[in-house]
Design a protein around this motif. Structure first.
Motif, PDB file in Angstrom:
ATOM      1  N   ALA A   1       0.827  -1.210   0.000  1.00  0.00           N
ATOM      2  CA  ALA A   1       0.000   0.000   0.000  1.00  0.00           C
ATOM      3  C   ALA A   1       0.860   1.257   0.000  1.00  0.00           C
ATOM      4  O   ALA A   1       0.518   2.259  -0.653  1.00  0.00           O
ATOM      5  N   LEU A   2       1.973   1.216   0.686  1.00  0.00           N
ATOM      6  CA  LEU A   2       2.836   2.392   0.806  1.00  0.00           C
ATOM      7  C   LEU A   2       3.469   2.756  -0.534  1.00  0.00           C
ATOM      8  O   LEU A   2       3.791   3.932  -0.773  1.00  0.00           O
ATOM      9  N   THR A   3       3.651   1.798  -1.398  1.00  0.00           N
ATOM     10  CA  THR A   3       4.261   2.089  -2.704  1.00  0.00           C
ATOM     11  C   THR A   3       3.292   2.745  -3.675  1.00  0.00           C
ATOM     12  O   THR A   3       3.721   3.248  -4.710  1.00  0.00           O
ATOM     13  N   GLY A   4       2.010   2.745  -3.336  1.00  0.00           N
ATOM     14  CA  GLY A   4       1.023   3.293  -4.269  1.00  0.00           C
ATOM     15  C   GLY A   4       0.325   4.548  -3.797  1.00  0.00           C
ATOM     16  O   GLY A   4      -0.734   4.896  -4.324  1.00  0.00           O
ATOM     17  N   VAL A   5       0.886   5.224  -2.805  1.00  0.00           N
ATOM     18  CA  VAL A   5       0.256   6.431  -2.264  1.00  0.00           C
ATOM     19  C   VAL A   5       1.116   7.653  -2.580  1.00  0.00           C
ATOM     20  O   VAL A   5       2.284   7.515  -2.970  1.00  0.00           O
ATOM     21  N   PRO A   6       0.561   8.864  -2.417  1.00  0.00           N
ATOM     22  CA  PRO A   6       1.349  10.082  -2.671  1.00  0.00           C
ATOM     23  C   PRO A   6       2.605  10.130  -1.802  1.00  0.00           C
ATOM     24  O   PRO A   6       2.638   9.559  -0.706  1.00  0.00           O
ATOM     25  N   PRO A   7       3.657  10.798  -2.248  1.00  0.00           N
ATOM     26  CA  PRO A   7       4.912  10.867  -1.480  1.00  0.00           C
ATOM     27  C   PRO A   7       4.693  11.478  -0.098  1.00  0.00           C
ATOM     28  O   PRO A   7       3.847  12.337   0.102  1.00  0.00           O
TER      29      PRO A   7
END
Length: 587
Positions: free
Chosen positions: A478-484
């Motif tokens: 999930a963390l790889t697909g969210v805004p920076p």
């Protein structure tokens, strides 16, 4: 060759699809190796930028080398350990064949490659199995150097030194204590300790020089790069930094043995259980233990010498840890010695062998009955979400390697229907195979080994089911697909170590100056990655986006500091959450 195939099937199979993902210690060790490869600093291990000084480096070097050839993946991280386990089984077979003959040697390899303990304790990335390989090779080298028929004692003496040096780079001083202690005890018992001819064959000065050439350079470099150089203080406490030498040799070796080490980020298993659990770790072959008692232990021939050395070997390992802090897997260096004794006993025609085989069949039949009852009761139960929702945590049990089994409930067993069914097949194969071949011992051994092989794969599937509970891979995805945004982690680094491995991201550690990272956090030049409640509240309420990794028990405190409206759930898995301080736009 058959042993190599069996061991490879077990250990390579456990790396295949579906994978057993990185979690806890696995991810920590794998990430340290990646940090070494990326930074080019192969002397000082670092985790989240903090010096991690308590472990020897060879395990990290092997994993980093695997990354260089195969890429940074969980599969590549496990490859060196897998190869070492296969080599350990093959070495035990060759050692047994040299000592007892072809058939008994095969049984020695069969025992080690299919015993429960070696499978269980090689599911995690710890160097103990590789250390066991160096100790097994050193013990065989020691005995071959002394053997009157050996034509090249100098070669085996040198190999003894090589194994000691590699062991020191794997696990520290314990790698020298065990083989040297076992060899010393053996020489004392056989009255060779003061015989000049013995030392001419062993050439100890040569062996020690070789050991030093291998192991000393890293220890010197680590001391020089992490001053102060020398400190012999016998007190260990918080907020103190005394360099590599003190922490590695005094705190991690001596004070840990005396149970005075700080931080005390470890538990110890009661001594009685430490000894008795070997009946489980050596299952199913522990049932043949009685058959090993009447064997010849007098050093009149090669077989007698090997059995006597195996006793000294086991004694040194188990007695040493009876006076120290202890984990169940600490006795792994003695497994090859147990395998040598059990394998040589299995080649005899003792009545105890027949009784042991019958006992294995009885245990398999009882296990089959229990599994059938469990499956009958859980087959129709629903399984919403992942298994974590059906477990009841018992942290007081986690000192034991199988402690999480206490978390199981009847509802949770519904998530394990496939592994249970496969375990039932394993028990059925073992029981029927042994009963139908009760007059053919060799076939009965193969039936028991096949039972264990099937059971190991059932256990692998069960571990995959537990992955969301023990690891945090869904949070990493999930963390790889969210805004920076910047990352914060609540509690100790280990709690979400799989996120750091799969995303290769550093984090601010909220109240995380504990356990393994505490000592290095006080080193000169240590990164400023530790924050307290005040820091967290200030950062979380700022205009910058932050993500937080937290367990369910932390949610109330997070909402108290940040305000309910500033806490947004990105995803959750296994009782763990990925939170953010700003809503994520749809799409």
């Amino acid at each position: 060759m058959i042993i190599i195939l069996i061991a490879a099937a077990i250990f390579f199979g456990c790396m295949g699809s579906p994978p057993h993902l990185m979690d806890d210690v696995d991810a920590v060790q794998a990430q340290i190796s990646r940090n070494m490869l990326q930074s080019g600093d192969w002397v000082t291990a670092r985790l989240n930028g903090v010096a991690y000084l308590e472990k020897s480096p060879l395990g990290y070097w092997l994993t980093a080398t695997s990354y260089r050839f195969f890429g940074v993946t969980d599969w590549a991280a496990r490859l060196p350990l897998t190869f070492a386990v296969v080599m350990l089984c093959w070495t035990t077979l060759c050692f047994g064949r040299w000592a007892f003959g072809r058939q008994a040697g095969f049984y020695c390899g069969l025992v080690l490659s299919t015993c429960a303990g070696l499978f269980l304790f090689t599911r995690i990335l710890i160097p103990d199995a590789i250390l066991t390989l160096t100790i097994a090779l050193s013990m065989w080298s020691f005995l071959r150097a002394l053997d009157p028929d050996e034509q090249r004692p100098r070669l085996w003496s040198s190999f003894f030194g090589i194994c000691l040096g590699l062991g020191l780079l794997l696990k520290g001083l314990i790698a020298m204590v065990f083989p040297v202690g076992a060899a010393f005890l053996y020489l004392a018992v056989t009255r060779q300790l003061l015989v000049r001819h013995t030392w001419r064959k062993l050439r100890p000065i040569r062996a020690l020089l070789i050991m030093g050439l291998i192991a000393v350079p890293w220890h010197v470099l680590a001391t020089l790069r992490n001053p102060p150089f020398f400190d012999f203080t016998m007190h260990s406490g918080p907020g103190q930094y005394r360099g590599f030498f003190w922490f590695y040799f005094i705190n991690e070796h001596l004070l840990r043995f005396l149970n005075l080490r700080y931080p005390r980020d470890y538990n110890t298993v009661p001594q009685l259980w430490f000894w008795l659990f070997h009946l489980v770790w050596l299952f199913p072959w522990s049932f043949y233990g009685m058959a090993a008692i009447p064997l010849g232990y007098r050093p009149k021939d090669r077989a007698g010498c090997t059995r006597l050395l195996a006793l000294c070997w086991i004694g040194v390992v188990l007695i040493f840890f009876s006076f120290s802090t202890t984990q169940e897997y600490y006795s792994m260096p003695a497994y090859p010695a147990f395998a040598l004794l059990l394998g040589s006993a299995m080649s005899s025609q003792s009545a105890w062998i027949r009784r042991g085989t019958n006992a294995i069949a009885a245990v398999a039949a009882m296990a089959l009955a229990v599994i059938a009852v469990i499956l009958w009761n859980v087959w129709a139960l629903p399984t919403p979400g992942d298994i974590s929702s059906a477990l009841i945590q018992h942290p007081q049990m986690y000192t034991l390697s199988l402690g999480h089994m206490a978390d199981l409930t009847l509802q949770s067993l519904a998530y394990l229907r496939l592994p249970l069914a496969l375990a039932g097949v394993a028990a059925l194969v073992g029981a029927i195979g042994i009963v139908l071949n009760r007059n053919r011992a060799r076939v009965g051994f193969f039936a028991a080994a096949l039972m264990m092989l099937i059971f190991f794969h059932a256990a692998r599937l069960a571990m995959v089911t537990f992955d969301p509970y023990l690891g945090s891979k869904p949070l990493a995805d999930a963390l790889t697909g969210v805004p920076p945004g910047k990352l914060i982690e609540a509690d100790a680094y280990y709690a979400f170590s799989s996120v750091f491995f799969y995303t290769n991201r550093p984090a601010l550690l909220w109240n995380g100056r504990v356990d393994n990272l505490e000592y290095g956090s006080y080193a000169p030049g240590a990164p400023d990655v530790f924050i307290d409640d005040t820091d967290f509240q200030r950062l979380w309420c700022s205009a910058e986006r932050y993500y937080l990794l937290a367990c369910e028990k932390d949610l109330a405190h997070v909402q108290e500091l940040a305000g309910t409206g500033n806490v947004h759930i990105v995803t959750k898995s296994g009782g763990k959450y990925l939170l953010t301080n700003q809503e994520i736009p749809r799409g």
